[in-house]
Motif scaffolding. Structure first.
Motif, PDB file in Angstrom:
ATOM      1  N   ASP A 110       8.535  28.112 -24.181  1.00  0.00           N
ATOM      2  CA  ASP A 110       8.907  26.700 -24.349  1.00  0.00           C
ATOM      3  C   ASP A 110       9.881  26.212 -23.271  1.00  0.00           C
ATOM      4  N   VAL A 111       9.711  26.704 -22.035  1.00  0.00           N
ATOM      5  CA  VAL A 111      10.583  26.260 -20.939  1.00  0.00           C
ATOM      6  C   VAL A 111      10.011  24.951 -20.381  1.00  0.00           C
ATOM      7  N   THR A 112      10.698  23.854 -20.644  1.00  0.00           N
ATOM      8  CA  THR A 112      10.242  22.571 -20.082  1.00  0.00           C
ATOM      9  C   THR A 112      11.441  21.742 -19.615  1.00  0.00           C
ATOM     10  N   VAL A 113      11.167  20.902 -18.638  1.00  0.00           N
ATOM     11  CA  VAL A 113      12.147  19.902 -18.203  1.00  0.00           C
ATOM     12  C   VAL A 113      11.400  18.568 -18.107  1.00  0.00           C
ATOM     13  N   ALA A 114      11.990  17.521 -18.624  1.00  0.00           N
ATOM     14  CA  ALA A 114      11.321  16.209 -18.628  1.00  0.00           C
ATOM     15  C   ALA A 114      10.998  15.791 -17.192  1.00  0.00           C
ATOM     16  N   ARG A 118      13.235  16.264 -13.425  1.00  0.00           N
ATOM     17  CA  ARG A 118      12.810  17.485 -12.727  1.00  0.00           C
ATOM     18  C   ARG A 118      13.573  17.688 -11.417  1.00  0.00           C
ATOM     19  N   ARG A 119      13.565  18.958 -11.016  1.00  0.00           N
ATOM     20  CA  ARG A 119      14.127  19.409  -9.731  1.00  0.00           C
ATOM     21  C   ARG A 119      15.585  18.982  -9.508  1.00  0.00           C
ATOM     22  N   ARG A 120      16.347  19.096 -10.617  1.00  0.00           N
ATOM     23  CA  ARG A 120      17.793  18.907 -10.483  1.00  0.00           C
ATOM     24  C   ARG A 120      18.519  20.167 -10.948  1.00  0.00           C
ATOM     25  N   GLY A 121      17.770  21.249 -11.059  1.00  0.00           N
ATOM     26  CA  GLY A 121      18.415  22.512 -11.412  1.00  0.00           C
ATOM     27  C   GLY A 121      18.561  22.751 -12.899  1.00  0.00           C
ATOM     28  N   ILE A 122      17.869  21.938 -13.754  1.00  0.00           N
ATOM     29  CA  ILE A 122      18.024  22.121 -15.202  1.00  0.00           C
ATOM     30  C   ILE A 122      17.356  23.428 -15.664  1.00  0.00           C
ATOM     31  N   ALA A 123      16.131  23.669 -15.190  1.00  0.00           N
ATOM     32  CA  ALA A 123      15.450  24.912 -15.589  1.00  0.00           C
ATOM     33  C   ALA A 123      16.246  26.119 -15.094  1.00  0.00           C
ATOM     34  N   ARG A 124      16.735  26.051 -13.890  1.00  0.00           N
ATOM     35  CA  ARG A 124      17.512  27.182 -13.351  1.00  0.00           C
ATOM     36  C   ARG A 124      18.758  27.438 -14.202  1.00  0.00           C
ATOM     37  N   ALA A 125      19.438  26.374 -14.564  1.00  0.00           N
ATOM     38  CA  ALA A 125      20.660  26.547 -15.365  1.00  0.00           C
ATOM     39  C   ALA A 125      20.329  27.171 -16.728  1.00  0.00           C
ATOM     40  N   THR A 147       2.680  29.576 -17.103  1.00  0.00           N
ATOM     41  CA  THR A 147       1.615  28.624 -16.802  1.00  0.00           C
ATOM     42  C   THR A 147       1.456  28.534 -15.285  1.00  0.00           C
ATOM     43  N   GLU A 148       2.574  28.549 -14.575  1.00  0.00           N
ATOM     44  CA  GLU A 148       2.525  28.546 -13.105  1.00  0.00           C
ATOM     45  C   GLU A 148       3.196  29.812 -12.601  1.00  0.00           C
ATOM     46  N   SER A 149       2.535  30.473 -11.655  1.00  0.00           N
ATOM     47  CA  SER A 149       3.003  31.802 -11.245  1.00  0.00           C
ATOM     48  C   SER A 149       4.201  31.779 -10.315  1.00  0.00           C
ATOM     49  N   GLY A 153       9.637  34.276 -10.145  1.00  0.00           N
ATOM     50  CA  GLY A 153      10.028  35.373  -9.251  1.00  0.00           C
ATOM     51  C   GLY A 153      11.479  35.239  -8.811  1.00  0.00           C
ATOM     52  N   ARG A 154      11.929  34.000  -8.615  1.00  0.00           N
ATOM     53  CA  ARG A 154      13.305  33.751  -8.139  1.00  0.00           C
ATOM     54  C   ARG A 154      14.359  34.214  -9.152  1.00  0.00           C
ATOM     55  N   TYR A 155      13.954  34.412 -10.385  1.00  0.00           N
ATOM     56  CA  TYR A 155      14.904  34.883 -11.403  1.00  0.00           C
ATOM     57  C   TYR A 155      14.762  36.385 -11.677  1.00  0.00           C
TER      58      TYR A 155
HETATM   59  C1  COA Z   1       8.662  24.156 -14.355  1.00  0.00           C
HETATM   60  C2  COA Z   1       9.827  23.285 -14.808  1.00  0.00           C
HETATM   61  C3  COA Z   1      10.409  23.861 -16.103  1.00  0.00           C
HETATM   62  C4  COA Z   1      10.886  23.282 -13.702  1.00  0.00           C
HETATM   63  O1  COA Z   1      12.028  22.575 -14.129  1.00  0.00           O
HETATM   64  P1  COA Z   1      13.089  21.954 -13.078  1.00  0.00           P
HETATM   65  O2  COA Z   1      14.304  21.598 -13.839  1.00  0.00           O
HETATM   66  O3  COA Z   1      12.420  20.925 -12.280  1.00  0.00           O
HETATM   67  O4  COA Z   1      13.399  23.212 -12.168  1.00  0.00           O
HETATM   68  P2  COA Z   1      14.721  23.396 -11.280  1.00  0.00           P
HETATM   69  O5  COA Z   1      15.107  22.095 -10.681  1.00  0.00           O
HETATM   70  O6  COA Z   1      15.753  24.111 -12.052  1.00  0.00           O
HETATM   71  O7  COA Z   1      14.167  24.341 -10.168  1.00  0.00           O
HETATM   72  C5  COA Z   1      14.549  25.693 -10.071  1.00  0.00           C
HETATM   73  C6  COA Z   1      13.814  26.303  -8.936  1.00  0.00           C
HETATM   74  O8  COA Z   1      12.433  26.456  -9.270  1.00  0.00           O
HETATM   75  C7  COA Z   1      11.625  25.767  -8.323  1.00  0.00           C
HETATM   76  N1  COA Z   1      10.518  25.201  -9.080  1.00  0.00           N
HETATM   77  C8  COA Z   1      10.623  24.487 -10.200  1.00  0.00           C
HETATM   78  N2  COA Z   1       9.405  24.169 -10.646  1.00  0.00           N
HETATM   79  C9  COA Z   1       8.521  24.714  -9.806  1.00  0.00           C
HETATM   80  C10 COA Z   1       7.131  24.728  -9.739  1.00  0.00           C
HETATM   81  N3  COA Z   1       6.373  24.110 -10.655  1.00  0.00           N
HETATM   82  N4  COA Z   1       6.553  25.395  -8.729  1.00  0.00           N
HETATM   83  C11 COA Z   1       7.304  26.018  -7.814  1.00  0.00           C
HETATM   84  N5  COA Z   1       8.648  26.031  -7.821  1.00  0.00           N
HETATM   85  C12 COA Z   1       9.242  25.371  -8.812  1.00  0.00           C
HETATM   86  C13 COA Z   1      12.517  24.748  -7.690  1.00  0.00           C
HETATM   87  O9  COA Z   1      12.061  24.427  -6.401  1.00  0.00           O
HETATM   88  C14 COA Z   1      13.844  25.469  -7.677  1.00  0.00           C
HETATM   89  O10 COA Z   1      13.873  26.420  -6.602  1.00  0.00           O
HETATM   90  P3  COA Z   1      15.258  26.984  -6.045  1.00  0.00           P
HETATM   91  O11 COA Z   1      16.303  26.839  -7.123  1.00  0.00           O
HETATM   92  O12 COA Z   1      14.956  28.408  -5.758  1.00  0.00           O
HETATM   93  O13 COA Z   1      15.547  26.151  -4.867  1.00  0.00           O
HETATM   94  C15 COA Z   1       9.380  21.822 -15.069  1.00  0.00           C
HETATM   95  O14 COA Z   1       8.808  21.301 -13.899  1.00  0.00           O
HETATM   96  C16 COA Z   1       8.377  21.682 -16.193  1.00  0.00           C
HETATM   97  O15 COA Z   1       8.758  21.446 -17.326  1.00  0.00           O
HETATM   98  N6  COA Z   1       7.052  21.811 -15.914  1.00  0.00           N
HETATM   99  C17 COA Z   1       6.027  21.655 -16.942  1.00  0.00           C
HETATM  100  C18 COA Z   1       6.083  22.745 -17.998  1.00  0.00           C
HETATM  101  C19 COA Z   1       5.999  24.130 -17.392  1.00  0.00           C
HETATM  102  O16 COA Z   1       5.156  24.425 -16.571  1.00  0.00           O
HETATM  103  N7  COA Z   1       6.882  25.022 -17.844  1.00  0.00           N
HETATM  104  C20 COA Z   1       6.900  26.380 -17.410  1.00  0.00           C
HETATM  105  C21 COA Z   1       6.164  27.137 -18.417  1.00  0.00           C
HETATM  106  S1  COA Z   1       5.843  28.780 -17.920  1.00  0.00           S
END
Ligand code: COA
Length: 437
Positions: A110-114, A118-125, A147-149, A153-155
């Motif tokens: 259930d990892v999602t960001v609205a 997006r791309r403000r570091g919320i998922a990373r945090a 869902t996306e490969s 890896g970065r974590y």
């Molecule tokens: C994937 C998702 C959670 C990323 O959230 P986010 O808050 O935009 O991610 P962040 O801003 O924290 O990015 C963290 C890092 O991941 C990278 N990243 C984020 N989403 C990525 C994607 N879809 N593909 C490649 N890289 C991605 C960013 O470039 C960033 O890289 P860095 O910190 O090494 O420079 C969000 O786009 C989302 O909800 N997507 C739809 C649902 C989904 O696919 N969830 C994952 C389920 S497995």
């Protein structure tokens, strides 16, 4: 406090909390009470591109979600501040490693960001914070399916159990496998729901990469929860041996092919057995099924013996995909939690992008395949070969499916002893995970 409570009820990570607070966002542990669950679940559905959940979907999930720790990121300046702009869930699970070892894990979903945030570091945090928390309470490994490969890896995650998506041309396949002495019977979905977890639990420890399956997942497979659409399409069969013991069960659904009724599509939703005969007999049931043109199974094993039980191997197309991702959080604990295929002494120099674990460790594997792990001296001792890799690469080879020699050839492991390392970390049982988180 036991591990489950420490994980479920523990506070959020201070570092990630402060990082998000500097951006005007709040990292919060959400309660499982309906008033917090409902907007959290709404955010998850939106994040995965689903429609607004119906009352039935909300209630069915809520009734089965207590075991999960829920995290939300709140933007109180938004128009609908109650709906989190970030979601994350995790629970205590267990993953099998070679030699019937079972390691406690933090399963993540259930990892999602609205899309508005997006791309403000919320998922990373969220990810960094929750991995630090899991390590701090003593969970040695984290796991997820993706869902996306290219996200994880970065974590420090990497795929350790590859899955196969099987598509078999049933008209071409033709069965050449054994005849089995047991019998096949249709059973109700409710009976499948009872039997399948029992058989699965018998085989799970011996199958590297496999994880404990939460109860709600079994209900979803069986269609025994109210939010499953067209549950009646799911049919269940069992294989009973000559002693009267049920050795395997399968669940499948057929979709009619309106253009050619003799070539309808059969999807195997689950095939679980605790012996070869049951596995073969259930496959035979599908291969020999009348009026079927195509058989499909997702999340299958990549070396399923069925390939050697059909006359025409080209009738089977197997698409491989990265499936079960592991992330080691406590390196010495995980290294000691598997059996190795051959003896050897290696110095592992492991880097961790999040500095949670890693470092230089000596692994001494004896003739029985058990390993002693100790901090490595600065100089490489005589008779020891060094291997340098990231924590992700080590996770990838832990289940015995991904070869260290392949990763060395890919430039992801640095060593002069790739073959010895590959032999030690290999395993004869195929790794797999038979469901999606
Ligand atoms: C994937 C998702 C959670 C990323 O959230 P986010 O808050 O935009 O991610 P962040 O801003 O924290 O990015 C963290 C890092 O991941 C990278 N990243 C984020 N989403 C990525 C994607 N879809 N593909 C490649 N890289 C991605 C960013 O470039 C960033 O890289 P860095 O910190 O090494 O420079 C969000 O786009 C989302 O909800 N997507 C739809 C649902 C989904 O696919 N969830 C994952 C389920 S497995």
């Amino acid at each position: 406090m036991n591990l489950t409570t420490a994980h479920h009820d523990g506070p959020v990570d201070q570092q990630s909390s402060e990082k998000l607070a500097r951006r005007g966002l709040e990292l919060r542990r959400m309660s499982n009470e309906m008033k917090e669950f409902e907007p959290w679940f709404e955010a998850v559905s939106r994040g995965f591109l689903d429609a607004e959940p119906t009352d039935v979907q909300r209630d069915a999930t809520h009734a089965r979600f207590d075991y999960r720790r829920l995290i939300g990121v709140i933007d109180s300046t938004g128009v609908m501040p109650e709906i989190p702009v970030g979601t994350f869930a995790s629970w205590i699970s267990a993953v099998s490693l070679p030699g019937e070892h079972v390691v406690t894990t933090c399963a993540i979903s259930d990892v999602t960001v609205a899309p508005t945030h997006r791309r403000r570091g919320i998922a990373r945090a969220m990810m960094e914070g929750e991995l630090r928390r899991a390590a701090a309470v003593g969970i040695p490994m984290a796991t997820l399916t993706v869902t996306e490969s290219n996200i994880y890896g970065r974590y420090g995650f990497a795929p350790a159990a590859t899955a196969g998506r099987w598509i078999i041309d049933a008209k071409r396949a033709s069965w050449i496998g054994p005849d089995y002495p047991g019998r096949l019977d249709f059973i109700s979905r409710a009976a499948w729901r009872e039997l399948a977890p029992e058989i699965f639990e018998r085989v799970r420890p011996g199958r590297p990469g496999e994880a404990k399956m939460p109860g709600g997942y079994w209900d979803r497979f069986a269609g025994t929860r109210p939010d499953v659409e067209k549950p009646g399409k799911r049919r269940a069969v069992q294989y009973t041996d000559t002693e009267g013991v049920v050795r395997g069960v399968a669940l499948y659904a057929i979709t009619e092919n309106k253009e050619d009724f003799t070539k309808s599509h059969l999807e195997i939703l689950s095939l679980i057995s605790d012996d070869d005969a049951a596995h073969g007999a259930l496959w035979r049931f599908f291969i020999d099924h009348d009026l079927i043109g195509e058989i499909r199974m997702d999340e299958g094993g990549i070396h399923d013996p069925v390939l050697w039980m059909i006359s025409d191997q080209k009738a089977a197309k197997v698409t491989l995909f990265d499936h079960h991702y592991l992330r080691i959080l406590d390196l010495p604990v995980v290294l000691a939690s598997r059996t190795y295929a051959t003896p050897g002494r290696f110095l592992l120099d492991i880097s961790d992008p999040l500095d949670i674990t890693g470092g230089r460790w000596l692994i001494d594997i004896d003739a029985s395949g058990s390993a002693q792990i100790s901090p490595a001296p600065n100089a490489v001792p005589d008779g020891v070969t060094e291997a340098r890799m990231g924590i992700g690469e080590l996770g990838a080879i832990m289940a015995g499916q991904v070869s260290a020699a392949t990763l060395a050839a890919a430039g992801r492991i640095e060593t002069t002893a790739a073959v010895a390392l590959a032999r030690a970390f290999s395993w004869h049982e195929q790794a797999r995970l038979s469901f999606v988180y």
